[in-house]
Scaffold this motif. Structure first.
Motif, PDB file in Angstrom:
ATOM      1  N   ASN A 680     -52.004  -1.767  10.650  1.00  0.00           N
ATOM      2  CA  ASN A 680     -51.482  -2.983  10.601  1.00  0.00           C
ATOM      3  C   ASN A 680     -52.441  -3.958  10.274  1.00  0.00           C
ATOM      4  O   ASN A 680     -51.976  -5.002   9.686  1.00  0.00           O
ATOM      5  N   LYS A 684     -52.066  -3.105   6.139  1.00  0.00           N
ATOM      6  CA  LYS A 684     -50.748  -3.149   5.688  1.00  0.00           C
ATOM      7  C   LYS A 684     -50.333  -4.219   4.851  1.00  0.00           C
ATOM      8  O   LYS A 684     -49.597  -4.114   3.980  1.00  0.00           O
ATOM      9  N   PRO A 685     -50.923  -5.710   5.206  1.00  0.00           N
ATOM     10  CA  PRO A 685     -50.560  -6.548   4.152  1.00  0.00           C
ATOM     11  C   PRO A 685     -50.969  -6.213   2.645  1.00  0.00           C
ATOM     12  O   PRO A 685     -50.108  -6.509   1.734  1.00  0.00           O
ATOM     13  N   SER A 688     -48.590  -3.217   1.107  1.00  0.00           N
ATOM     14  CA  SER A 688     -47.052  -3.475   0.993  1.00  0.00           C
ATOM     15  C   SER A 688     -47.001  -3.974  -0.336  1.00  0.00           C
ATOM     16  O   SER A 688     -47.579  -4.789  -1.091  1.00  0.00           O
ATOM     17  N   ASN A 689     -45.721  -3.585  -1.103  1.00  0.00           N
ATOM     18  CA  ASN A 689     -45.368  -4.157  -2.405  1.00  0.00           C
ATOM     19  C   ASN A 689     -46.273  -3.437  -3.304  1.00  0.00           C
ATOM     20  O   ASN A 689     -46.184  -4.247  -4.515  1.00  0.00           O
ATOM     21  N   HIS A 690     -47.111  -2.385  -2.965  1.00  0.00           N
ATOM     22  CA  HIS A 690     -47.834  -1.765  -4.067  1.00  0.00           C
ATOM     23  C   HIS A 690     -47.588  -0.119  -4.284  1.00  0.00           C
ATOM     24  O   HIS A 690     -47.255   0.174  -3.157  1.00  0.00           O
ATOM     25  N   ASN A 691     -47.816   0.102  -5.373  1.00  0.00           N
ATOM     26  CA  ASN A 691     -47.622   1.904  -5.639  1.00  0.00           C
ATOM     27  C   ASN A 691     -48.973   2.328  -6.115  1.00  0.00           C
ATOM     28  O   ASN A 691     -48.994   3.058  -7.082  1.00  0.00           O
ATOM     29  N   LYS A 713     -49.047   4.638   9.017  1.00  0.00           N
ATOM     30  CA  LYS A 713     -48.170   3.676   8.519  1.00  0.00           C
ATOM     31  C   LYS A 713     -47.005   3.415   9.562  1.00  0.00           C
ATOM     32  O   LYS A 713     -46.646   2.294   9.688  1.00  0.00           O
ATOM     33  N   GLU A 714     -46.721   4.382  10.394  1.00  0.00           N
ATOM     34  CA  GLU A 714     -45.531   4.361  11.432  1.00  0.00           C
ATOM     35  C   GLU A 714     -46.086   4.876  12.731  1.00  0.00           C
ATOM     36  O   GLU A 714     -46.776   6.135  12.851  1.00  0.00           O
TER      37      GLU A 714
END
Length: 1006
Positions: A680, A684-685, A688-691, A713-714
């Protein structure tokens, strides 16, 4: 009365017997006195010998030469000048020709008295006749080189002057008994020059050599020995090692209080310096005592009256009385300006004091003006600009300009940059914040130039730490400018500053290997440079080895090896100076390693599936950069100390097999909690929103010890313990590492297509090794390293070396032929002495079986892939600004472009499975990062539950080139490599032109 005196003289003369002398005996006695530092008695005996009535002209000349030497050695230069000139006049009067010794003494004297015409006349006589038909005269050669050094002006300090001093030292070192005065003066001069160049470690090395040499010839309370202690202390002062500085200042004072008057300026400088040391060590009582000593009787002589004034001002600053302190500082400045000159370096230092007081008082504009005035004093090429005003605050020195004092200049520039940021808060003018950034950048460039000199390791580390502080300020300022303007060029600048803090020594080494084939420098020079560097590495390692041993051994060998290392470094310095003079283009390329820009990284390394994530760990602020093929982003990391504490805790969890086996549940909970927490914070930032499917990690600080693929990630909640099912980053990303983006750019375009496999697996049964205490030890047997190497050799139809004859000699013989080099063996890390970290082979008649880092540096290993299947091969001492001094790093220095290495002690059987799967995947054409990702995933699928903890599989990390293995049948790879180097050279050329253009613009801006 006159008659009585005359009568008395006539009467006494009737009874005076003419003095007959044994001239040769007297000369021997005078020489012995001079050699042992008793100059006053040498002068008395010389004066007595001159009264001999049977002296020939040649004997008188000989005595006058001794008189010159005694006066000169006693630092009575006016009297020395009179003596040698009288010798010259006596020769002329008697129509005699000076011998070479007198010509050289006259040249030396004229160099000291700054008479270039007469100097050249006499030095030519010596140089025309330096070759002796009876062999080389090393004493004459050494004296000649030192005399030439004496007349060289300040502009040549770092090249020609040091070159002549090193040549003098080299000549003197060939003598069994070098001339005492010339030898210690040469060492002292070298110490002075390296101190001026900012190489404090090498400076003190020569000062200590000079002092220790004198202790063998002069009494311990001699003035010259005290003077060496004073200079040693002053270097420690500049390095901010105050306790060491105080020790040597006090040793100097023990002698000087008996040989100097209290009001002598050097005695007062010494007392003031001791006071400063006590002040820095928070002992105000002793500080005040010595400050008072420094001003005793000062009105009786015309000495530096500014010292007392500055001391009063310092006290006023500490008490918060800024206005009065400013008055005192200005008074001191005016005194130095009048007595020392407007452009004297001490005047510039005093102007810094004025500026500092103005800053403390809150007068930002006046402080900026004062700092700019100091900069113009300290950088002669900046003089003659318009009168200092607000418009000239933006002017900064360029790298080509000569600097009087780097230390004082850096103080001025750093304070100026900080002040411009403060001034921006007052004016809200972006130009002020931009000017702050430009000032920081100019400071970084000057600091990098300082480090590009031939500095010792410790001095380079000192300047690296200074640079890192400014880089942190630069990144912070660039980020502020981005937040104000939304101009992403500032993000690119911030990343560039971060890159300038990462593994520059390794980058320079790798770049140097690349450019050698693109220059017109002769093969002989390149070979000589490689040979000398190899020998220097070898002796540096031997010295560290000796220092780690018991006291009985150390004294015998250490002195011999240190002397040999000194001689090799002298020879290397002379060679580098020769390269600089005869091949300036190669020299400039060699010391201007290419820093990768964001645009080049995006074009050459990244694609839509790959992201680079780079970290900068500052002392106050830390940042993470995300670079994709399309964008760049930066984020500040909060609470760096806590972050690194969590990294250390996770590393302990990962690397301890004992914890895994004895506290299974506790270890599991700790791992999952900390691993997800760090994900995190660190990633994480950015993810996020990337592949992405691939990540290139550029670590910094303690992040070097973190295998990012184990971050979660979790966090599993209310689930049974199960390592196989955790949400590792490994399951989504193929992760590789690099010390910097610039190094990644260099290694990614590997021109090597050699895929020959060489594997090594020693058998340790019955093998003994000697440790640092000279006691023998054995190593545990590795039960799977044989299978590991056999598997690799079978896959690639390569060569396997297995058993009790796997020696380091064998590796050294074949390592340059390997395309894949696979080492499955024991390794050991030496944090205190990194050069002694080692891999264990079988011993042989000529080697102990331990291949140390300093030996690896000297190998030529251009393999596409090196597998270090040994414990801790990627671990070691963390050096801020350079990374980890590890076995992995050593193989990078040796030329390896891709390395599979380990962060902690690895399990033998797990290593077999992982490396076997990795090599199988490589053989099938996978890229190296994907091959390692799949090997670890395969392990997770097949391992038994008790072997699933990341301890068993996450230690292995891939560093460097990630491309699929090239084969000899591949075409076009050489052209690709050449194109890559061409791009890099083009970047440098463009950057130089851009820098020159900026300097022209800056000089005409106002």
């Amino acid at each position: 009365m006159k008659s009585l005196l005359l009568l008395s003289f006539i009467f006494s003369s009737l009874f005076v017997t003419p003095q007959l002398c044994d001239f040769n005996t007297q000369i021997r006695e005078i020489d012995a006195l001079i050699k042992h530092g008793d100059f006053k008695n040498a002068l008395i005996k010389t004066s007595s010998a001159k009264d001999c009535n049977d002296l020939s002209t040649k004997e008188l000349i000989t005595l006058l030469k001794r008189e010159y030497q005694a006066y000169r050695n006693n630092r009575e230069f006016k009297e020395a000048n009179n003596a040698i000139l009288f010798a010259k006049e006596t020769l002329i009067k008697n129509n005699l020709t000076p011998d070479f010794d007198l010509h050289l003494l006259l040249a030396e004297n004229y160099a000291a008295t700054n008479d270039p015409i007469l100097y050249k006349k006499h030095i030519k006589k010596v140089t025309d006749s330096i070759a002796s038909p009876f062999g080389p005269n090393y004493e004459l050669q050494g004296r000649l080189e030192r005399t030439i050094f004496q007349q060289i002006n300040e502009a040549s300090l770092r090249t020609e002057a040091i070159n002549h001093l090193l040549a003098a030292l080299e000549a003197f070192d060939k003598l069994e008994n070098p001339p005492v005065y010339y030898y210690y003066e040469t060492l002292g001069n070298l110490g002075n020059r390296y101190r001026n160049a900012g190489d404090f470690d090498k400076s003190n090395y020569y000062y200590f050599q000079g002092r220790d040499f004198l202790l063998k010839h002069y009494p311990s309370n001699h003035y010259e020995i005290a003077y060496f202690n004073y200079r040693i202390a002053s270097v420690y002062y500049e390095k901010m090692e105050y306790e060491s500085a105080l020790t040597y200042y006090l040793q100097a004072r023990e002698v000087w209080i008996h040989t100097m008057k209290p009001q002598d300026k050097y005695m007062r400088y010494l007392n003031e310096a001791i006071g400063d040391m006590y002040w820095e060590l928070e002992d105000p009582e002793n500080a005040l005592l010595y400050f008072n000593y420094s001003i005793e009787d000062e009105k009786k002589v015309n000495n530096d009256l500014s010292t007392k004034t500055i001391g009063i001002a310092d006290s006023l600053i500490n008490s918060g009385n800024y206005a009065t302190a400013i008055d005192y500082y200005n008074e001191a400045y005016k005194w130095r300006e009048k007595e020392l000159g407007k452009n004297n370096v001490q005047t510039g230092a005093c102007k810094n004091f004025v500026a500092r007081a103005l800053r403390f008082s809150g007068d930002t504009e006046a402080a900026l003006i004062a700092y700019q005035e100091a900069i113009q004093i300290l950088v002669p090429d900046m003089r003659g600009l318009e009168e200092i005003s607000q418009t000239s605050w933006y002017e900064n020195p360029s790298p080509q300009m000569k600097v009087q004092s780097s230390q004082y200049l850096f103080e001025s520039l750093i304070a100026k940059g900080d002040l411009l940021k403060e001034y921006y808060l007052k004016t809200n003018e972006i130009s002020d914040l931009e000017a702050a950034l430009q000032t920081y950048e100019a400071t970084i460039t000057l600091l990098e130039n300082q480090k590009s000199n031939q500095l010792s390791e410790a001095s380079r580390e000192f300047w690296t730490q200074r640079t890192l502080i400014i880089i942190e300020s630069s990144i912070t300022t660039a980020l502020e400018l981005f937040q104000i303007t939304n101009n992403k060029d500032y993000l690119s600048k911030a990343f560039s500053y971060s890159e300038r803090s990462k593994a520059l020594l390794l980058l320079a080494s790798l770049y140097d290997q690349e450019i050698r084939s693109f220059t017109n420098v002769s093969e002989a020079i390149i070979s000589e440079e490689i040979k000398l560097k190899s020998e220097i590495n070898d002796y540096a390692g031997k010295i560290q080895s000796e220092e780690s041993r018991c006291a009985e051994t150390r004294g015998k060998m250490l002195s011999l090896w240190v002397t040999k290392l000194d001689a090799l470094q002298n020879e290397y310095d002379i060679l580098i100076k020769t390269i600089q003079e005869k091949h300036p283009e190669y020299y400039n390329l060699k010391y201007e390693s290419p820093i990768a820009t964001v645009a080049v990284i995006q074009d050459q390394i990244l694609d839509v599936n790959t992201a680079m994530i780079s970290y900068f760990a500052g002392s106050e602020n830390s940042y993470v950069f995300l670079i994709t093929s399309e964008e760049i982003a930066i984020r500040k990391l909060e609470d760096t100390p806590q972050l690194f504490k969590e990294v250390s805790e996770l590393f302990t969890n990962l690397s301890s097999q004992n914890l895994v086996q004895t506290e299974a549940q506790k270890t599991y909970l700790s791992f999952t909690e900390t691993s997800s927490l760090l994900y995190n914070k660190l990633l994480k930032p950015e993810l996020s929103n990337h592949n992405f499917s691939k990540l290139i990690i550029i670590p910094d600080g303690k992040l070097y010890y973190l295998p990012f693929e184990i971050l979660l990630k979790e966090t599993p909640i209310n689930k049974p313990r199960g390592y196989r099912e955790l949400s590792y980053l490994l399951k989504e990303y193929a992760i590789s590492y690099s010390p910097s983006a610039s190094i990644k750019l260099l290694v990614e375009n590997d021109r090597n297509s050699n895929d020959a496999y060489f594997g090594f697996a020693p058998n340790y049964e019955g093998q003994l090794y000697m440790d640092a205490e000279q006691t023998s030890k054995t190593l545990s047997l590795l039960h799977f390293n044989k299978k590991e190497i056999e598997s690799g050799a079978s896959l690639f139809k390569g060569r396997s070396e297995i058993g009790k004859l796997v020696t380091e000699d064998l590796l050294k013989d074949v390592s340059s032929e390997a395309g894949i080099l696979h080492l499955a063996m024991h390794g050991a890390i030496e944090d205190e002495h990194p050069l002694l970290s080692k891999l264990y082979f079988n011993s042989s008649e000529g080697n102990d079986g331990m291949l140390h880092i300093y030996e690896i540096y000297n190998l030529n290993i251009k393999a596409q892939l090196v597998i270090l299947s040994a414990c801790n091969s990627a671990s070691g001492k963390l050096i801020r600004g350079e990374g980890i001094a590890s076995l992995e790093r050593a193989f990078q220095y040796a030329g390896s472009k891709a390395l599979l290495s380990t962060l902690w002690t690895v399990d033998d059987e797990a290593s077999l499975q992982l490396t076997k799967n990795f090599l199988t995947n490589i053989r099938e054409g996978n890229s190296k990062d994907v091959a390692l990702q799949n090997a670890k995933l395969q392990y997770l699928k097949t391992a038994t539950p008790e072997n699933l903890h990341p301890f068993y599989w996450s230690s292995f990390k891939l560093t460097g080139n990630t491309e699929p293995l090239a084969h000899k049948s591949n075409t076009g790879i050489v052209a690709t490599g050449i194109a890559a180097i061409t791009i890099i050279l083009g970047v440098i050329f463009f950057r130089r032109k851009k820098r020159s253009h900026k300097l022209i613009d800056a000089s005409s801006k106002h």
